[in-house]
Design an enzyme around this catalytic site. Sequence first.
Site, PDB file in Angstrom:
ATOM      1  N   GLY A 147       0.795  -1.213   0.000  1.00 39.19           N
ATOM      2  CA  GLY A 147       0.000   0.000   0.000  1.00 39.19           C
ATOM      3  C   GLY A 147       0.827   1.263   0.000  1.00 39.19           C
TER       4      GLY A 147
ATOM      5  N   GLU B  12       1.507   1.740  -3.535  1.00 37.40           N
ATOM      6  CA  GLU B  12       0.255   2.081  -4.222  1.00 37.40           C
ATOM      7  C   GLU B  12      -0.108   3.550  -4.044  1.00 37.40           C
ATOM      8  OE1 GLU B  12      -2.667  -1.679  -4.402  1.00 37.40           O
ATOM      9  OE2 GLU B  12      -1.751  -1.387  -2.441  1.00 37.40           O
TER      10      GLU B  12
END
Length: 660
Positions: free
Chosen positions: A119, A122
């Site tokens: 993440g 991301e």
Amino acid sequence: MAEAPVAQFHLQRLDSRVGPIALVTIDNGADWRKPTTLGEDALRSLAEVLGRLRTRDWRGLVLTGKPLVFAAGADIAQFPGITPERAREGGKAGHELFGRLRELPFPTLAAVNGAALGGGLEIALHCDVRTLAANVRHLGFPEVFLGLFPAWGGTQLTPRLVGAAAAVKLIVDNPLAQNRMLSAPDALELGLVDHVLEPVEFLDESIELLLQHVESGDGKRRLDADLSDAAEVVRKARARVDDAVHGQAPAPYRALDLIEGAATWSLEEGYAAEEDALAELLPGPEAQASIYAFDVVERRIKRPQGVPDATPRRIQRVGIVGAGLMATQLATLFLRRLEVPVVLTDVDRERAGKAVESIRGDLAGLVAKGRLSEGRARFLGSIATAGEAIDAYAGCDLVLEAVFEELQVKRDVFSALERVVSPQCLLVTNTSALSVAAMAEGLAHPERVVGLHFFNPVAVLPLVEVVSTPATDDVALATAWDVTGKLGKRGVLVKDAPAFVVNRLLTRQSTVLMQALESGSTFEETDEAALRLGIPMPPSALLAMVGPKVANHVLETLHESFPDRFPLSPTLQALADGEFPALEAKDDRPSVDEIHERILEALADEACRILDEGVVASAAEIDACLILGAGYPFFRGGITKHLDQTGVSQRACGRTLGEA
């Protein structure tokens, strides 16, 4: 599972020549040893910052992390026992917040100053521009390794940015290759980042690049990689995944589906597909087992009970008895990691000399690869020597024997060593199955004898079974544990018992396979049954690599202690003698399903006995041993989690292994 410190997004206004710039720092208030993770509180903090960014006439945004860490992805401490509904909510929350970041009406730049995983990577992909510090060595998507996939837009944005082949490499291939990470040059070559900058002025230079971007008027970046080859790229990747996990783990296949979908879906459709997949996979057995395995390997065994509080002895000179392949590997490891003089001897003096030359050749190879300086290689090569007799070990602080696997031979080695080394010198055996206590019998100082069971190849497999006997004192065990860590290895405390943990379980599995072969099954069938465990190598190939003689010796050792569960195998004996056994397929042979079930029941029974005997403290240590020493997959949780999930341990032992 211990909770990580809470991360917050901190907003600072910077006045610049183009107007106000938002500097947003992700920080959990701890140093780099506790990486920043993105849990519910962090997402709420991001939502608050995004709300504040709508209230001023901002011209741009720089997103960065605390020193040495950008962000290490979602907080997996929040994953155990999660429901499909909560998983879907988590995916949707990330998509919504990261989407708001991506849609800000001014240019955004992610200044990736340290590790960016999952993440964390991301959120960087949702920015228009990415800079990366040149010293960053941990960039990637480890989710497939954990039974998941990048679920906050990673499977959709990555192919749109760098193409299908690069996305598959980053999202699927690298995690399945021992969770390989990208370095800064790798990321730049792949097209994942726009600029690699030196770390000294990294943030200032990143801000300057954002200002130039604002001044250029380029506006928001488009993600428009050519994905016309996505279907073919994914087809080939599925074949590689079949070879790696043999259809036993759903995550890599689902990740490939999502990458392929990015070629035709809108971004919103892709996000919805990620949410559907996350709701299915995250609560599933493979992901839950992987999260357990991660906790075992990265947290539990790093702080084990049973390591004495005694001060370890300093190790300033090391001796290795033997100069075979394993001994040479161990000498190289001690030399490189401890950087102390290492001396080898062998009954064949010429072989000891060749071992030292081999070590120096390995050092030269590292120089050629740029992993070691010439000066360092010369120094290390100069302190590796071949001795001619046992008195070469005088002055050593640790001597490790790696001679022929025969108890009397090892006893004789220790007896001879005791006459030339100091009473404080640690005597270590690398035995794979024999009793360490039996080796120490008759010594004047049995309290300084320990086992350090390394696994072959030494440079690849991180496990060391750290074996203590009833006579081993606290200083010796503390020193052995300290040395294991300094060697860059992962230790698991093990009580002295036949074949310890890994070889005992693998041999119990092997007895099932040999009995199936002797009942008319084929090698192909026994391999298929075992590969359903998710192990990386067919047992027949592993047997060829280890050597049938070695495997048969371990079986004989275990047969002496547990004859009912470890019967001698005519098939294995024939292979050890260099003969190919006369095996004949029979119509009434067990099916692959039956062989697989027998493997599971045998492993559950043996694991239960290992726990009852106190060989290790808990099921977590068994799983750590199998993951780190035998390549058992995270998505099975080693093995005990899978046995508990499927009810096999309850049937075989009358309880779950996790209860022990």
